[in-house]
Design an enzyme around this catalytic site. Structure first.
Site, mmCIF file in Angstrom:
data_model
loop_
_atom_site.group_PDB
_atom_site.id
_atom_site.type_symbol
_atom_site.label_atom_id
_atom_site.label_comp_id
_atom_site.label_asym_id
_atom_site.label_seq_id
_atom_site.Cartn_x
_atom_site.Cartn_y
_atom_site.Cartn_z
ATOM 1 N N LYS A 25 38.604 42.600 47.747
ATOM 2 C CA LYS A 25 37.756 41.763 47.472
ATOM 3 C C LYS A 25 37.544 40.045 48.285
ATOM 4 C CE LYS A 25 37.535 42.304 42.648
ATOM 5 N NZ LYS A 25 38.527 41.957 41.297
ATOM 6 N N GLU A 40 32.007 54.776 41.071
ATOM 7 C CA GLU A 40 32.399 53.783 42.197
ATOM 8 C C GLU A 40 32.116 54.531 43.172
ATOM 9 O OE1 GLU A 40 35.669 52.058 40.365
ATOM 10 O OE2 GLU A 40 34.603 51.039 38.730
ATOM 11 N N HIS A 48 39.695 45.744 43.773
ATOM 12 C CA HIS A 48 39.134 46.115 42.771
ATOM 13 C C HIS A 48 40.152 47.756 42.171
ATOM 14 C CE1 HIS A 48 36.796 48.486 40.279
ATOM 15 N NE2 HIS A 48 36.936 49.162 40.992
ATOM 16 N N TYR A 81 29.724 45.908 38.397
ATOM 17 C CA TYR A 81 30.411 45.727 36.918
ATOM 18 C C TYR A 81 29.550 46.190 35.862
ATOM 19 C CZ TYR A 81 34.412 43.683 39.746
ATOM 20 O OH TYR A 81 35.199 44.104 40.803
ATOM 21 N N ASN A 124 41.747 37.550 42.365
ATOM 22 C CA ASN A 124 42.616 37.911 41.763
ATOM 23 C C ASN A 124 42.467 39.632 43.508
ATOM 24 O OD1 ASN A 124 40.410 40.056 41.458
ATOM 25 N ND2 ASN A 124 41.338 40.383 39.173
HETATM 26 P P1 IDP Z 1 40.288 45.365 37.008
HETATM 27 O O1 IDP Z 1 39.825 44.537 37.533
HETATM 28 O O2 IDP Z 1 41.815 44.918 36.581
HETATM 29 O O3 IDP Z 1 39.714 46.097 35.881
HETATM 30 P P2 IDP Z 1 38.467 44.163 35.093
HETATM 31 O O4 IDP Z 1 38.706 44.122 33.329
HETATM 32 O O5 IDP Z 1 37.595 45.543 34.988
HETATM 33 O O6 IDP Z 1 39.997 44.098 35.206
HETATM 34 O O7 IDP Z 1 37.029 42.972 34.387
HETATM 35 C C1 IDP Z 1 37.284 43.012 36.176
HETATM 36 C C2 IDP Z 1 37.262 42.138 37.270
HETATM 37 O O8 IDP Z 1 36.368 40.856 36.322
HETATM 38 C C3 IDP Z 1 38.438 41.578 37.946
HETATM 39 O O9 IDP Z 1 38.849 41.669 38.484
HETATM 40 C C4 IDP Z 1 38.561 39.951 37.302
HETATM 41 O O10 IDP Z 1 38.066 39.737 38.926
HETATM 42 C C5 IDP Z 1 37.588 39.753 36.728
HETATM 43 N N1 IDP Z 1 37.887 39.235 34.964
HETATM 44 C C6 IDP Z 1 38.345 40.288 34.545
HETATM 45 N N2 IDP Z 1 39.271 38.844 33.336
HETATM 46 C C7 IDP Z 1 38.286 38.043 33.087
HETATM 47 C C8 IDP Z 1 38.770 36.762 32.695
HETATM 48 O O11 IDP Z 1 39.202 36.367 31.720
HETATM 49 N N3 IDP Z 1 38.182 35.906 33.840
HETATM 50 C C9 IDP Z 1 37.846 35.993 35.310
HETATM 51 N N4 IDP Z 1 37.175 36.710 35.311
HETATM 52 C C10 IDP Z 1 38.057 38.176 35.216
HETATM 53 MG MG MG Z 2 38.013 47.228 35.965
#
Ligand code: IDP
Ligand code: MG
Length: 144
Positions: A3, A120, A109, A43, A106
């Site tokens: 990212k 994807e 992805h 997303y 984070n």
């Molecule tokens: P993942 O990346 O671990 O699969 P997902 O639930 O698919 O997590 O969410 C996609 C992305 O959305 C996450 O990687 C993160 O960047 C963002 N995200 C998920 N939950 C939160 C949150 O509670 N606050 C802010 N950003 C979030």
């Molecule tokens: Mg995800």
């Protein structure tokens, strides 16, 4: 996919190395600044979440490095290498656990299932951008 924070922080090489070190094989990679349209599609299943707008802004804030990795159990193991969504809950030793602090930064992805990986890959790559090859070290990584 690395990212924008991973790119800005100069971590692309180190994050790729985690997958190479584990024994996975890189078969596609690009350097691109994703459109809002692509990110909304990528997303789509999170569209009703409160953080969705921030997420699209974050992942669209700079270049990213989407990749396709191959190998036994790569989707499941890829998720384990990456760690929990919230880096403050990711185990040390995982990418997010070692490099991150918050969900909205984070770093990387990873597809969460084979079905979503296929969707994807289709979104981010043309078929001729997937480059199959046989590693000469394969026998030293895989027993069969
Ligand atoms: P993942 O990346 O671990 O699969 P997902 O639930 O698919 O997590 O969410 C996609 C992305 O959305 C996450 O990687 C993160 O960047 C963002 N995200 C998920 N939950 C939160 C949150 O509670 N606050 C802010 N950003 C979030
Ligand atoms: Mg995800």
């Amino acid at each position: 996919m690395v990212k924008p924070d991973g790119v800005q922080r100069g971590l692309v090489g180190r994050l790729i190395a985690r997958f190479e070190d584990k024994g996975f094989k890189l078969v596609a990679m690009k350097y691109t600044w994703a459109s809002e349209c692509l990110l909304r599609n990528h997303y789509a299943e999170l569209a009703d979440k409160a953080f969705f707008a921030n997420l699209i802004e974050y992942v669209g804030s700079g270049p990213v490095v989407p990749m396709v990795w191959e190998g036994p159990g790569v989707v499941k193991m890829g998720r384990r290498l990456i760690g929990a969504t919230n880096p403050s809950e990711s185990a040390p030793g995982t990418i997010r656990g070692d490099f991150g602090l918050q969900s909205g930064r984070n770093l990387i992805h990873g597809s969460d299932s084979i079905v979503s990986a296929e969707r994807e890959i289709d979104l981010w790559f043309d078929a001729d951008e997937i480059v199959g090859w046989k590693s000469s070290l394969e026998n030293w990584f895989y027993e069969d």
